[in-house]
Design an enzyme around this catalytic site. Structure first.
Site, PDB file in Angstrom:
ATOM      1  N   CYS A   1       0.687 -39.432   2.125  1.00  0.00           N
ATOM      2  CA  CYS A   1       0.866 -38.636   3.334  1.00  0.00           C
ATOM      3  C   CYS A   1       0.939 -39.563   4.546  1.00  0.00           C
ATOM      4  O   CYS A   1       0.158 -40.515   4.674  1.00  0.00           O
ATOM      5  CB  CYS A   1      -0.283 -37.637   3.488  1.00  0.00           C
TER       6      CYS A   1
ATOM      7  N   CYS B   1      -2.513 -39.078   6.534  1.00  0.00           N
ATOM      8  CA  CYS B   1      -3.830 -39.252   5.913  1.00  0.00           C
ATOM      9  C   CYS B   1      -3.650 -40.035   4.614  1.00  0.00           C
ATOM     10  O   CYS B   1      -2.565 -40.529   4.316  1.00  0.00           O
ATOM     11  CB  CYS B   1      -4.522 -37.905   5.669  1.00  0.00           C
TER      12      CYS B   1
ATOM     13  N   CYS C   1      15.714 -20.575 -20.382  1.00  0.00           N
ATOM     14  CA  CYS C   1      16.357 -21.368 -21.443  1.00  0.00           C
ATOM     15  C   CYS C   1      15.577 -21.301 -22.748  1.00  0.00           C
ATOM     16  O   CYS C   1      16.154 -21.476 -23.828  1.00  0.00           O
ATOM     17  CB  CYS C   1      16.524 -22.816 -20.994  1.00  0.00           C
TER      18      CYS C   1
ATOM     19  N   CYS D   1       1.053 -33.974   3.420  1.00  0.00           N
ATOM     20  CA  CYS D   1       0.267 -33.233   2.435  1.00  0.00           C
ATOM     21  C   CYS D   1       0.290 -31.745   2.731  1.00  0.00           C
ATOM     22  O   CYS D   1       0.409 -31.311   3.876  1.00  0.00           O
ATOM     23  CB  CYS D   1      -1.168 -33.744   2.394  1.00  0.00           C
TER      24      CYS D   1
ATOM     25  N   HIS E   1      -1.115 -31.172   6.672  1.00  0.00           N
ATOM     26  CA  HIS E   1      -0.276 -31.891   7.621  1.00  0.00           C
ATOM     27  C   HIS E   1       1.191 -31.465   7.550  1.00  0.00           C
ATOM     28  O   HIS E   1       1.921 -31.586   8.550  1.00  0.00           O
ATOM     29  CB  HIS E   1      -0.402 -33.402   7.391  1.00  0.00           C
TER      30      HIS E   1
ATOM     31  N   HIS F   1      13.035 -28.035 -19.500  1.00  0.00           N
ATOM     32  CA  HIS F   1      14.267 -27.343 -19.873  1.00  0.00           C
ATOM     33  C   HIS F   1      14.466 -27.448 -21.385  1.00  0.00           C
ATOM     34  O   HIS F   1      14.038 -28.418 -22.016  1.00  0.00           O
ATOM     35  CB  HIS F   1      15.453 -27.983 -19.139  1.00  0.00           C
TER      36      HIS F   1
END
EC number: 3.4.19.12
Length: 865
Positions: free
Chosen positions: A209, A212, A344, A229, A242, A824
């Site tokens: 971040c 931070c 799928c 973050c 944030h 997937h």
């Protein structure tokens, strides 16, 4: 307004004078015309028997009584069966946009010509095409047509009904809102998002971040490339908020969660719309910051790796054969599925099932009979929807090759006009997943679980159930290690689960060296080393399957005491089709299934004859058929009851014994909770009867009517039950699994997967969710009593087919990603001597089928045996 002859019968000239009152024409049918109520589903986007829609050549007919939709080939059947005469015919015309003076496309507007509340067909580029909708009432059997809207001439009731049908939402929206996740909508900012040219490039790992020290739950703002973050939004994980703070300062609306980016998409949040959203242009938006989605894959530690930085091609590329130029195939048996969003797992399973002749004969071969005898609501009939699905896949109607124009500039337009992009399994998914908390959601699921779920659904296609081709007998032999005596039992199963012994990897030293380098790179914040995939021989998996396993808490009837016991499993019969699942998934510390990155050299031909069960052998002595002793809990004290709460309630005028029961059954949580219990139960006949304490609280007065309890019958921990029930399994099935596996969560999950309960079992257990069946013949074997079979009963049953145990591989399903909850699925099927890859709507000839990276393998018995 004139009433003219309909499109189905052009041989008669039905015309009415202008003075004719349309109300008089509709009078005989007024009792059958209904206005949709809030609970009614209006199926105006898809036929109940086919994949016809308003965009099909013949349009769609919606019954004005049942609100079911029918294509032109099936509406007559519904009219004959029900006598319902009035239908609304819907037709959507797709046209190319007119071009402006500058040669650009004129922006599409929702004018009066587009009034159907239908999803736009994504097969057509919205920038190049516009839609024009047409609606009319059609009266059978003469096919009179009344164009809509026709407010002035139609009776008020008919006008209201027509308006309600035209404006009704999707028939699936109610079910989707009842599921755990609602369908995500495209963000209003996706198309118009302006990204700053600030030179920001996002590395493949090492994120933090910007405000931070947080290294988890990080979000990339798609406007300026800030990595910040999260806090409470979207996935509920921790952070300092944030990313949200940055939005409030800048109003940059969209952010993508960094550890969710895969070739299939990513988790995107709109701060402005305050919800998770879709971004059709996410690939372009990520490319702006140097992220290529097609080269990203999720890793165990939540970071990504850029495959161009590695010499090893990722499983995404290998399994999908995306680095090869594959030739598309069309026609019967080569139809794909539209992806509904994490569907799928369903499409790959159904592709394989309908490549099996028994399923083709049961449903597609009996198509007309199934349709003719379908119930009044065919959308809720399993056989009808299976027949519809099978016909959609096998008919070739929805898999036609593109017709290219000789002019290069028209090639793409011609392909958009002619090419079918697969069938949509929405109606089938809504039915087969009904009531299942996982399959009815929009989350990714385990194809292995779904396979067992589908073949366990009640079948009514005919006297034979095509799922019986997978059914076989397992013989389990349990031996007391001290007395050497044995017990043989049998159960039914539908697939063979093979463990993957990682300790048998042929490149073990290479794996150890890689793990050391990976930990060092993680500690020193360096880029991770090139991944190493374990290579485990298939013979090692088969050997691990045959080896004896310990039976926890084994009670020996020979010793009448706990003892060491071992169990081995063999085949009592061999099915026509053998399904082999590699147990690649295990639990992480957060109880999320994680996948082993392993390559297994699965063979094209499989011989299992040496695993044929032999039954009781000469010289073996059977364990006595004795029941374990009753175990009485040590704590036999009477339950504590908060007498102050009892007196509070009694002072209100309620019977004293009722007050005692209320406090007891609400766990001494206070007078208010007990008062609510009283209000809910005061009409019951035994409301004022004395509190009856369960018999185990009174060791001197045992009740012979209660089931006996064995050491394995103790109630599993409630937290373990909660974990499994949260995955969508019934509580009674979960308790059975935990009891059968000595409360081992991982083994209990395997037990549930390999022993799906039938509808009959589910109904039988609904009233005894916390009670073990009285039949304890399997309790000593660490197994489950409800699957115990009489050898004479099942081996002679027509539902169990037997033959030689030699097989040939004809299909396999592969999974990409790190967990069954993400990633997937694609499948490869061998047809006409060549392998074909089915990847959602794309169906192509396979160049390099990745048989070593599969998850579920399907074998057919060799006919030459």
């Amino acid at each position: 307004y004139s009433v003219r002859n309909g499109l189905l019968d052009m041989s008669h000239d039905y015309s009415l004078k202008m003075a004719t009152d349309l109300g008089e024409l509709l009078v005989p049918y007024m009792p059958t015309i209904r206005v949709p109520r809030s609970g009614d589903r209006v199926y105006k986007s898809e036929c109940a028997f086919s994949y016809d829609s308003p965009e099909s050549e013949g349009g769609l007919y919606v019954c004005m009584n049942t609100f079911l939709g029918f294509g032109r080939e099936h509406v007559e059947r519904h009219y004959r069966k029900t006598g319902q005469s009035v239908y609304m015919h819907l037709k959507r015309h797709v046209k190319e946009k007119a071009t402006g003076a500058a040669g650009g496309a004129v922006p599409r507007r929702r004018n009066g010509k587009v009034f159907l509340d239908l999803e736009l067909n994504r097969d057509f580029n919205g920038d190049d095409y516009e839609y024009e909708d047409e609606a009319k009432l059609v009266i059978f059997p003469d096919h009179y047509e009344i164009p809509l809207p026709n407010i002035e001439e139609l009776p008020a009731l008919v006008t209201i009904a027509c308006d309600a049908v035209l404006n009704a939402g999707s028939a699936y929206k109610k079910q989707e809102s009842d599921s755990w996740e609602e369908e995500l909508q495209v963000s209003k900012h996706a198309r118009s998002l302006r990204q700053q040219e600030n030179g920001v490039r996002i590395p493949p790992s090492g994120w933090k971040c910007a405000k931070c020290e947080m290294r988890e739950n990080l979000w990339l703002n798609l406007t300026d490339g800030s990595v910040l973050c999260g806090k409470w939004f979207f996935d509920g994980s921790g952070g300092n908020g944030h990313a949200l703070e940055h939005y409030r300062e800048t109003k940059f609306p969209l952010a993508v969660k960094l550890d969710t980016i895969t070739p299939d998409g990513a988790d995107i949040y709109s701060f402005d719309e305050e919800e998770a959203v879709l971004d059709p242009h996410i690939s372009e938006h990520l490319t702006h910051f140097g992220i290529d989605m097609l080269k990203m894959q999720r890793t165990e530690n939540g970071h990504h790796t850029d495959n161009h930085m590695q010499s090893r091609a990722s499983e995404w590329e290998v399994i999908q054969e995306s680095n090869l130029k594959l030739k598309a195939v069309y026609g019967s048996g080569y139809t794909g599925f539209k992806n509904l969003g994490n569907s799928c797992y369903l499409s790959t399973t159904m592709q394989v099932l309908f490549s099996i002749p028994e399923f083709q004969r049961a449903y597609v071969g009996n198509l007309q009979r199934i349709f003719d005898y379908s119930p009044l609501d065919p959308t809720q009939d399993f056989s009808t929807q299976m027949a519809k699905l099978g016909h959609g896949l096998l008919s070739g109607q929805y898999s036609k090759p593109p017709i290219k124009s000789e002019l290069i500039e028209q090639v793409m337009k011609e392909e958009y006009k002619q090419q079918h992009r697969g069938i949509s399994p929405k109606m089938f998914k809504a039915l087969v997943s009904k009531g299942h908390p996982e399959f009815s959601s929009n989350r990714q699921q385990d194809a292995h679980e779904f396979f067992l779920h589908v073949i366990s659904v009640r079948n009514s296609a005919g006297s034979e159930n095509p799922s019986d081709v997978f059914r076989f007998i397992v013989e389990e032999r349990v031996q007391c290690c001290q007395s050497q005596k044995v017990r043989y039992t049998q159960r039914v199963d539908y697939l063979m689960q093979l463990p993957v012994p990682m300790e048998a990897a042929t490149n073990r030293e290479e794996l150890i060296a890689y793990e050391a380098k990976r930990k060092d790179a993680e500690e020193n914040m360096r880029a991770p080393p090139e991944p190493v995939r374990a290579r485990v021989p298939f013979t090692a998996c088969l050997q691990a399957f045959t080896e004896p396993e310990n039976v926890p808490d084994f009670w020996s009837s020979a010793l009448q005491a706990k003892s060491a016991g071992v169990k081995t499993s063999r085949f009592g019969s061999f099915p026509d089709y053998m399904v082999v699942q590699l147990k690649k998934f295990t639990f992480g510390v957060d109880w999320v299934p994680k996948k082993l990155d392993v390559s297994v050299d699965v063979p094209d031909f499989l011989d299992l004859n040496r695993l044929r069960a032999t039954g009781l052998q000469a010289g073996e002595e059977e364990l006595p058929d004795l029941t374990p002793p009753i175990v009485i809990p040590e704590d036999t004290r009477a339950p504590e009851i908060d007498e102050s709460s009892v007196m509070q309630l009694a002072e209100m005028g309620f019977p004293l014994e009722a007050c005692r029961k209320a406090v007891y059954y609400t766990g001494n949580m206070g007078a208010e909770m007990a008062f609510n219990w009283i209000i809910a139960h005061m009409e019951e006949p035994d409301f004022a009867e004395p509190l009856a304490i369960p018999s185990y609280m009174e060791p001197d007065l045992p009740s012979p009517s209660l089931p006996t309890a064995s050491p394995l019958d103790n109630q599993p921990p409630e937290e373990s039950i909660a974990i499994l029930t949260s995955m969508g399994f019934p509580r009674h099935h979960t308790i059975q699994a935990l009891k059968a596996t000595n409360n081992n969560l991982e083994r209990a999950l395997d037990w549930i997967f390999t022993h799906p309960e039938s509808e009959e079992e589910s109904e039988a257990m609904s009233d005894m969710a916390d009670t073990e069946p009285n039949d304890t013949s399997f309790s000593n074997a660490n197994a489950h009593s409800d699957s115990t079979l009489s050898p004479d009963q099942e081996l002679s049953s027509p539902r169990v087919r037997d033959g030689p145990g030699r097989y040939e591989l004809f299909a396999f399903i592969s999974h990409m990603g790190t967990s069954t909850m993400s990633g997937h699925y694609v499948c490869h099927i061998k047809k006409e001597g060549r392998w074909v890859i089915y990847n959602d709507h794309k169906v192509c000839l396979s160049e390099r089928p990745p048989k070593n990276l599969g998850y579920i393998y399907f074998y057919r018995r060799l006919s030459s045996c």
